[in-house]
Scaffold this active site. Structure first.
Site, PDB file in Angstrom:
ATOM      1  N   ARG A 155      42.465  49.743  29.814  1.00 34.75           N
ATOM      2  CA  ARG A 155      42.851  50.808  30.664  1.00 34.75           C
ATOM      3  C   ARG A 155      44.485  51.163  30.446  1.00 34.75           C
ATOM      4  NH1 ARG A 155      38.255  52.514  32.582  1.00 34.75           N
ATOM      5  NH2 ARG A 155      36.842  51.180  33.546  1.00 34.75           N
ATOM      6  N   ARG A 208      31.701  62.013  56.219  1.00 37.53           N
ATOM      7  CA  ARG A 208      32.466  61.685  54.974  1.00 37.53           C
ATOM      8  C   ARG A 208      31.902  62.273  53.609  1.00 37.53           C
ATOM      9  NH1 ARG A 208      31.067  55.184  53.933  1.00 37.53           N
ATOM     10  NH2 ARG A 208      28.877  55.232  54.681  1.00 37.53           N
ATOM     11  N   VAL A 224      36.563  48.983  39.780  1.00 38.49           N
ATOM     12  CA  VAL A 224      35.546  47.746  40.051  1.00 38.49           C
ATOM     13  C   VAL A 224      34.371  47.679  39.208  1.00 38.49           C
ATOM     14  CG1 VAL A 224      35.641  48.262  42.730  1.00 38.49           C
ATOM     15  CG2 VAL A 224      34.152  49.701  41.549  1.00 38.49           C
ATOM     16  N   HIS A 268      35.647  53.609  53.821  1.00 41.62           N
ATOM     17  CA  HIS A 268      35.500  54.722  53.824  1.00 41.62           C
ATOM     18  C   HIS A 268      34.711  55.329  55.074  1.00 41.62           C
ATOM     19  CE1 HIS A 268      34.438  58.737  51.123  1.00 41.62           C
ATOM     20  NE2 HIS A 268      35.190  58.939  51.988  1.00 41.62           N
ATOM     21  N   ARG A 269      34.074  54.508  55.780  1.00 40.11           N
ATOM     22  CA  ARG A 269      33.409  54.733  57.099  1.00 40.11           C
ATOM     23  C   ARG A 269      34.310  54.416  58.138  1.00 40.11           C
ATOM     24  NH1 ARG A 269      28.105  51.249  58.733  1.00 40.11           N
ATOM     25  NH2 ARG A 269      27.705  52.549  60.599  1.00 40.11           N
ATOM     26  N   GLN A 310      36.209  53.298  38.872  1.00 45.66           N
ATOM     27  CA  GLN A 310      36.474  53.065  37.572  1.00 45.66           C
ATOM     28  C   GLN A 310      36.923  51.389  37.480  1.00 45.66           C
ATOM     29  OE1 GLN A 310      38.390  55.717  34.620  1.00 45.66           O
ATOM     30  NE2 GLN A 310      38.561  56.919  36.436  1.00 45.66           N
ATOM     31  N   GLN A 316      38.236  46.671  49.598  1.00 40.08           N
ATOM     32  CA  GLN A 316      38.605  48.143  49.678  1.00 40.08           C
ATOM     33  C   GLN A 316      38.741  48.916  50.913  1.00 40.08           C
ATOM     34  OE1 GLN A 316      36.420  50.845  46.929  1.00 40.08           O
ATOM     35  NE2 GLN A 316      37.950  52.442  47.096  1.00 40.08           N
TER      36      GLN A 316
END
Length: 325
Positions: free
Chosen positions: A233, A205, A88, A100-101, A86, A97
């Site tokens: 927000r 993942r 980005v 994740h890898r 949300q 960021q």
């Protein structure tokens, strides 16, 4: 909501890393540049009273382009990938960021907590050799699987919260999240099981839920924050986690640049303040010192319901008494 969030121990923090130190003055100077024929030396010699005046005038006229010159870089830690997706979406910003890898730091914290809880001797960092890594991943997987299968709700939560954001509404059920927390732990166990059998991280993942924690560095300017990010927000219509982040960020920015951000808030506050001759602080609306005059807010909440709606929005991270007046 506030009590449940506090009980949950969300583990989400917002840290201001860098900002335009003299941002309030720069906004005022930039405002004068657009109207004044004075030389640069005179513009830069602006007094504190003039800073206040020019900030107020640009706000009242919604002439926010000078506000773009005040820039803020902050880090949000421990948020879920639900919330980061949300975040980005706000395109007038820069983002970096946690991969994740290439990183599984939050998952490893959960695995090590599980190892400690069952008395399993697990390496805090997998060995550099392929065999050493796979052996460590097997231990992590075993510990997480045992935690999911054998532990009580509170123990499972303590482990899962290291790696995952757990919605307060799930915790409020009182039954360990009706299998949700257990599912988080099993997904982490499967992830490490896949790694122990040679799967690539980029493929393993896929088993992980969006509740997985992450870390992100964000740079935004004051205009984007006050006109777009905060109105959207900080509102009750925003999903609770990013709303929590927005209120935490507002608190940080209000401390360093109170003259820019004291009038910021959800869309109801921004609209009300742009209608007024003299805008009022967000805190004054929260305390009922100032009243809303708009017949309904941009989210179509009727006038009489706006104060309660605003207090509900603030419940995720309320300011202290007298803060940011």
């Amino acid at each position: 909501m506030a009590a449940s969030l506090e009980k949950a121990g969300l583990g989400i923090s917002v840290r201001l890393l860098e900002y335009t130190g003299d941002g309030e003055r720069i906004v005022a100077v930039a405002s004068k540049v657009s109207l004044s024929r004075s030389p640069a030396e005179r513009l830069l010699a602006i007094g504190e009273d003039e800073v206040e005046t020019w900030i107020l005038e640009t706000f009242r006229r919604q002439h926010f382009s000078p506000w773009e010159h005040s820039v803020y870089t902050f880090m949000v830690e421990g948020l879920s990938r639900v919330a980061s997706h949300q975040l980005v979406r706000h395109r007038v910003a820069s983002y970096t960021q946690l991969s994740h890898r290439y990183s599984e730091g939050y998952l490893r914290e959960a695995a090590l907590k599980a190892c400690e809880s069952i008395g399993l001797d697990c390496p805090s960092k997998p060995a550099e050799t392929e065999g050493g890594r796979k052996a460590a991943y097997r231990l992590y997987s075993q510990a997480l699987e045992r935690a999911a299968r054998d532990f009580g709700a509170s123990e499972r939560f303590a482990i899962a919260a290291k790696a995952f954001v757990i919605p307060p509404t799930i915790l409020a059920r009182g039954d360990g999240g009706d299998g949700v927390v257990e599912a988080y732990l099993r997904s982490a166990a499967i992830y490490y099981s896949l790694l122990s059998r040679g799967a690539r991280r980029e493929d393993a993942r896929y088993i992980l839920p969006d509740a997985l924690r992450t870390r992100i560095v964000v740079t935004m300017n004051a205009r984007e924050l006050i006109q777009v990010f905060f109105p959207l927000r900080m509102c009750t219509r925003a999903q609770w986690e990013i709303r929590h982040i927005a209120w935490l960020l507002w608190r940080e920015l209000s401390r360093v640049h109170p003259r820019l951000f004291r009038w910021a808030g959800p869309s109801c506050v921004l609209r009300e303040n742009t209608l007024r001759t003299t805008p009022a602080s967000l805190y004054s609306y929260l305390e009922g010192v100032e009243r809303f005059t708009q017949p309904r807010c941009p989210e179509l909440v009727e006038n009489k319901a706006i104060p309660g709606c605003l207090r509900q929005a603030a419940s995720v991270a309320p300011p202290g008494d007298g803060e940011y007046e």
